[in-house]
Structure formats: structure tokens, C-alpha cells
Design a protein around this motif. Structure first.
Motif: not given
Lengths: 153, 263
Positions: B79-80, B99-100
Motif C-alpha cells: 500500500l505504498t 495501492d501505489g
């Protein structure tokens, strides 16, 4: 009390009065970037997203909620209503900037839940902010005070 | 020790749900903000723990995973913003719920890769199985090989681009986003789609219910040219465009609470 504040308070105490859930309803207040276009003008869309274009923001468009221009925050399943006048031709760009400002400020309700409920380490403010604090390193199941498991369980 | 490849090499708890060993292996060689580790002798859980430890706790922004061995569920829940390179193939459910990150997979991927992807980019050098990009919400998913059936089922955003062909029922119940298919499409393309755009460079065996040809605009040309340029895919072929006919379902007929489910 302003009309906007009255509406939020009414919604909060009578949830059945509203079908949708707006970001200000979840937060209990309205944010400056909902009322002032300049408050989100400094957001760099390219810098804030992965890859060589605006990536996931390409799907973000200006919508309407309760007859008011709004942008949808998928991280809290709520609309961020926009109360300032949006220049023609800049609708989607403005919507994207308001959304990113909301996320980067940590005001999205989904982000606020991370501190208590994230089950594994992750950046608190998501991928939109560099060097964000890591949360979820010491998750423990929440316990309801006074709750006991039913007999036989 | 045999390489931990194949389900027979993985040990689960009594319920069969989780690998019991939850200790981060900490086997990576780290050089500044880059890291590299060999996944050959690690279980799925250990590989994912190592990845999260590096990215979330050690400040690493560029990770290379050697010998992923087509294990399932690798690279999920990242998520980064970071770069991850898998030097090999992934099994089922690879890179789900991300996510990212910007991910490069130098092999193939199995079923349901990038399911529920929120943002980021994933480039797969080989083929991908069925259900690739299921319920995807955002980001770019580039498959240089072919794709299986039901590609982008329930897709709610983002771009799925394949240089090859796709199987049956691709774009089934697609709700938003874009699919770019340079090769042929199987039966039932875009069946029951609510919205979104599907571009096909080859032949379409049959269109699904409510999937109809769309009018080409300058925005379509700009979009296709941009994606081909960014991912260095050469000159795009001539595409046909398909959209929702809006006879079956569309946003306008949805209740407000239902409408949120597809945003």
C-alpha cells in the motif's frame, strides 16, 4: 449557526434523513478546501500518483451529490461536496485536486480508522504522501468493555 | 532442502488457512534504498512478510525478488509507492489489493492477478490467466502476452492493456475503466457492462449483451498513444471501440447507494 453547520448537525442526529454519506458528515465539519479553490491549488497531481501519467486519478471525475458538485472518495465511500465556483473546463482537475488534498491531509474517514484497525504495517496516509508514519505494527483485536463470550463458545 | 515450489511444499495450520511461521526471514541484501532476496526456499507468507518489512519498516523503495517460483498470492497488500521486480513467474492472485507500487514481473502470472488493484502500475512480460484485473479500481496493468477468460470482470476503473488476445467474457459486468486488447477477443466481449471502454485491435468473436460499437474521439487517440508511449509498446494497431449500449443497466437507473458501489 450557519446553514451548512445546521445541515450537518441535522444529518448526524437523524441519519435516516440522508441517503448518501458525505465526508463532512463523517468528520462532523466542513474543510477549507471544500469552500476555497486556492486551498487545493498547490496539489501536484503527477507527483502524487505512481507512473508517468495521473494513473488512478484518470477515473476521478466531478460528479454531483444532493445537487451539489462533488468528488467521490473511494477510501471512505463518501462524497466530498465542493461549494466554490468551479471554472469551466477545469471540472475534473479541480475534483482531483480536492480529493488528493482530502487524502493527503488525512481527513478521509478510512485513513482515520487505520490507527486502530490496520492489521499489518502500512503508511498511515497511503501512497499519496512520502515518508508517512507507519501504522498497524502492533494490531490487537478491539475488546468491547463488559463483553463476555456466550456460554458454550 | 528442496525449493519451496508447488503446494505440496507449503505447510498450513490445522484449518488449512495460513502458514504458521509468521517470522520475517530478514534474508535480503540491502544497499541503500534497494534490496534483493532469493525466494526459492521461502514460503508465500515469508516472502510477503519480507517484502512488507523491507518496504514499510526499512525504508526500501526498490526490491528485487529472485526465484518467486510461481507461488500464489505474492506481492499482495502493498500500500505504498515503491518498485518491485519479480525475476520469474507468479501463481494465482499475485499483486492483489495493491495501492501505489510499480511492479515488473519478468515471467507469467496465474489466475486473478492484480485483483482489486487500487493504483500503481504492473507490467507482466508473459501471459496471464483468467480473471486478470478482476474488480480492479485504478492503475495500469500491462500484459505483454495473452490473457485468459473474464479479464477485468467487474472492473471499476484503471487500464488493462494486453499486446495479445483475450478469452471469453472479457469485460463482463465492467463498470468503469478501459481495456486495450491488441489481439482478438473471445465470445461475449463486454457482456452486461455498465460503463467503461474496450478497444480491440483484432477480431471479436461475439459481443455480449449491451456491448456496442462506440464513436472514436480525439480523447481515445490521445489515451492510446500516451499508454503506448509510456510503456514503450511501439506503434498501436488500428482499434475498434466498444462501449455500453445503456439498454440493460446504467448509472442513471441506480439508486444513490447502489451508485457508490461502482465508483
Amino acid at each position: 449557526m450557519s446553514e451548512a453547520t445546521t445541515n450537518i448537525a441535522t444529518e448526524r442526529h437523524n441519519p435516516e434523513l440522508t441517503i448518501g454519506i458525505s465526508a463532512e458528515y463523517l468528520a462532523g465539519k466542513r474543510f477549507d478546501y471544500q469552500e476555497d479553490i486556492n486551498a487545493s491549488a498547490d496539489v501536484d497531481l503527477m507527483e502524487s500518483t505512481p507512473g508517468q501519467d495521473i494513473n488512478w486519478l484518470e477515473d476521478i471525475e466531478l460528479l454531483q451529490e444532493d445537487g451539489v458538485p462533488a468528488v467521490f472518495d473511494r477510501y471512505s465511500n463518501s462524497f466530498i461536496k465542493i461549494y466554490f465556483e468551479i471554472p469551466k473546463g477545469q471540472e475534473n482537475e479541480v475534483a482531483r485536486k480536492v480529493l488528493l488534498k482530502h487524502l493527503q491531509s488525512g481527513n478521509s474517514y478510512g485513513i482515520k480508522l487505520k490507527e486502530a484497525h490496520a492489521k499489518f504495517p502500512q503508511p498511515e496516509l497511503g501512497p499519496w504522501v512520502k515518508n508517512s508514519r507507519i501504522v498497524g505494527t502492533d494490531w490487537k483485536p478491539s475488546v468491547l468493555p463488559g463483553w463476555e463470550s456466550p456460554q458454550g463458545h | 532442502m528442496d525449493a519451496l515450489t508447488g503446494e505440496s511444499q507449503i505447510v498450513y495450520d490445522a484449518r488449512g488457512l495460513v502458514e504458521p511461521n509468521a517470522e520475517v526471514p530478514k534474508v535480503s541484501s540491502i544497499d541503500g534504498t534497494k534490496a534483493e532476496f532469493d525466494a526459492n526456499d521461502l514460503t508465500t507468507r515469508q516472502i510477503n512478510l519480507e517484502l512488507r518489512w523491507l518496504i514499510n519498516e526499512q525504508g526500501i523503495t526498490d526490491v528485487t525478488v529472485k526465484n518467486p517460483g510461481a507461488k500464489h498470492s505474492l506481492g499482495v497488500g502493498i500500500l505504498t509507492r515503491c518498485k518491485i521486480t519479480f525475476e520469474g513467474s507468479l501463481g494465482y492472485f499475485g499483486c492483489g489489493v495493491i495501492d501505489g507500487p510499480e511492479v515488473h514481473i519478468k515471467g507469467r502470472v496465474g489466475w486473478s492477478s492484480c485483483e482489486n488493484m487500487m493504483s500503481g502500475t504492473v507490467v507482466v512480460e508473459g501471459n496471464a490467466g483468467s480473471l486478470t484485473g478482476a474488480a480492479m479500481r485504478g492503475g495500469d496493468l500491462i500484459i505483454k502476452g495473452r490473457l485468459g477468460a473474464r479479464t477485468g470482470i467487474d472492473q471499476k476503473g484503471g487500464t488493462i492493456l494486453t499486446m495479445g488476445s483475450v478469452g471469453a467474457n472479457t469485460g463482463f459486468m465492467m463498470q468503469r475503466g478501459r481495456q486495450v486488447i491488441c489481439g482478438d477477443a473471445g465470445h461475449g466481449l463486454g457482456d452486461s457492462m455498465y460503463d467503461g471502454i474496450i478497444y480491440v485491435g483484432g477480431k471479436v468473436r461475439s459481443l455480449g449483451i449491451d456491448c456496442v460499437p462506440g464513436e472514436w474521439t480525439d480523447a481515445d487517440t490521445e489515451f492510446i498513444d500516451r499508454k503506448f508511449r509510456i510503456y514503450e509498446l511501439g506503434t498501436p494497431p488500428a482499434f475498434q471501440k466498444f462501449v455500453c449500449g445503456k439498454k440493460l443497466y446504467n448509472y442513471d437507473s441506480l439508486e444513490a447507494s447502489e451508485r457508490k458501489l461502482v465508483l
